[in-house]
Design an enzyme around this catalytic site. Structure first.
Site, short mmCIF file in Angstrom:
data_model
loop_
_atom_site.label_atom_id
_atom_site.label_comp_id
_atom_site.label_asym_id
_atom_site.label_seq_id
_atom_site.Cartn_x
_atom_site.Cartn_y
_atom_site.Cartn_z
N SER A 75 2.28 4.66 -3.74
CA SER A 75 2.89 5.97 -3.90
C SER A 75 4.36 5.93 -4.28
O SER A 75 4.87 6.89 -4.88
CB SER A 75 2.73 6.78 -2.61
OG SER A 75 3.38 6.14 -1.52
N HIS A 78 -3.53 8.64 -4.86
CA HIS A 78 -2.81 8.93 -6.11
C HIS A 78 -3.60 8.53 -7.36
O HIS A 78 -3.09 8.66 -8.46
CB HIS A 78 -1.46 8.22 -6.09
CG HIS A 78 -0.57 8.71 -5.00
ND1 HIS A 78 0.24 9.82 -5.13
CD2 HIS A 78 -0.39 8.25 -3.73
CE1 HIS A 78 0.90 10.02 -3.99
NE2 HIS A 78 0.54 9.08 -3.14
N LYS A 109 -3.54 16.48 -3.79
CA LYS A 109 -2.70 16.00 -4.90
C LYS A 109 -3.33 16.45 -6.21
O LYS A 109 -3.23 17.62 -6.57
CB LYS A 109 -2.52 14.50 -4.78
CG LYS A 109 -1.78 14.10 -3.49
CD LYS A 109 -1.61 12.63 -3.34
CE LYS A 109 -0.77 12.27 -2.11
NZ LYS A 109 -1.44 12.65 -0.82
#
Length: 384
Positions: free
Chosen positions: A178, A206, A236
């Site tokens: 990240s 991610h 996300k």
């Protein structure tokens, strides 16, 4: 810590340029936000596909609120597992190529669930040095022997695996890191897991929605097998909230029966499961979002390379610029803020000492003009 020590401790954080505070966002999540009364173009959110405020997700949530209400009311095992939760879990499993999936209220809860349910005293867990804090906390809480290996150092990991007497072993890694934006060598990690009879647990917070046609890092790299456990967050790229674990049906049944952060938590609002379903459909139907995102990544890397501003080795929407000292990173972030760009300065302990950085996070919703404007300001601010 005693209450009388707090003032001194907070002052020390300020002196080290590590003091943090929240900033109030007065608009929906977007590339254009109002924070504390001022307008900014934001390069700070993990809303990689620009779905967090998408009208399709809003409509799906609104319709589900009318049908299912607001609160979950109980844990999934008591009276909180709604039909829409079940539908979302089945869709997530299919989307990521796993037998079954299990919803969680957060990635933090999911990481605790998996690791503490599979390993304990007498077992061993092996984790990359740059793993997310939630993975590290889960490893510690498991009470297994916790060994950390140098970032992406497979040779050291194999040495640790070969020397452990533990019968149950688990390797835990981020698929995309990240703060650096680089990736774990997942296929080689799976080879090691197979060789040493270990679980491979992948946190793809991610990568989900971004890599593998949106289906995530494990799908992109062709990973499969009973030892593979896949986790991705939904707050996300998916633009919603929560997380899920994808694995074999047997492992999911084990988590339902043993994972404390699942058993003892009230279920997520059922309307969020409807939003997840809508998000999966958009990810499948609109590949242009990932294409535009990659175009933005290429533009950032090409423009900054032209003026010798180094970036880390990342093909993902996470594009960090290493600054070094905390105060320098804060100064650059403040300069960009004055020009109307919201870019966070990331400092220790989130990143190693001496590697404070500006963390540019890109979205498919960013326009080329917005990207060009940011890059012009970054180049100007960093010129000697």
């Amino acid at each position: 810590m005693r209450s009388q020590d707090l003032s001194a401790a907070l002052l020390e954080l300020q002196q080290q340029h590590r003091f943090r505070q929240r900033h109030i966002v007065e608009t929906p999540q977007s590339c254009e936000v109002i924070i504390e009364g001022k307008s900014y173009i934001a390069f700070a959110s993990n809303d990689y596909l620009g779905l967090a405020n998408h009208p399709v997700l809003i409509a799906a949530t609104r319709e589900a609120l009318s049908r299912w209400g607001v609160g979950g009311g109980a844990s999934h095992l008591v009276a909180g597992h709604f039909a829409i939760h079940e539908e979302a879990e089945q869709a997530l499993a299919t989307f990521c190529g796993r037998e079954a999936a299990l919803l969680f209220s957060s990635g933090y809860a999911a990481n605790q669930a998996v690791i503490t349910s599979l390993v304990g005293r007498g077992d061993a867990v092996f984790a990359d040095k740059l793993n997310h804090a939630s993975l590290n906390d889960a490893c510690l809480l498991s009470r297994a022997t916790f060994r950390r290996f140098r970032h992406n150092d497979l040779q050291q990991l194999e040495q640790l695996l070969a020397s452990t007497p533990a019968r149950t072993r688990l390797i835990a890694v981020d698929a995309v890191y990240s703060m650096d934006g680089d990736e774990a060598p997942l296929k080689k990690l799976q080879d090691l897991a197979d060789k040493y009879d270990a679980w491979l647990y992948i946190d793809d917070a991610h990568g989900f929605g971004v890599l593998g046609d949106g289906r995530g890092s494990a799908v992109e790299q062709g990973l499969h097998g009973e030892r593979l456990i896949y986790m991705a967050t939904l707050g996300k790229a998916a633009g919603v909230s929560g997380a899920f674990v994808g694995a074999t049906s047997q492992l999911v049944a084990w988590l339902v029966n043993t994972a404390r952060s699942y058993i003892f938590t009230t279920a997520q609002p059922p309307a969020l499961a409807a939003a997840v379903l809508a998000s999966l459909q958009l990810m499948a139907d609109e590949p242009w979002r990932r294409q535009r995102l990659q175009q933005g990544v290429s533009l950032v890397r090409e423009r900054l390379a032209e003026v010798n501003i180094p970036l880390m080795a990342s093909r993902t929407p996470i594009q960090p610029i290493i600054i070094g000292r905390n105060e320098q990173a804060l100064l650059l972030a403040a300069q960009l803020k004055e020009r109307g760009f919201w870019v966070p300065a990331i400092r220790p302990p989130t990143v190693p000492e001496g590697t404070a950085r500006l963390r540019l996070t890109l979205s498919a919703a960013h326009t080329q003009d917005q990207l060009e404007g940011l890059l012009d300001c970054v180049v100007e601010a960093m010129q000697p």
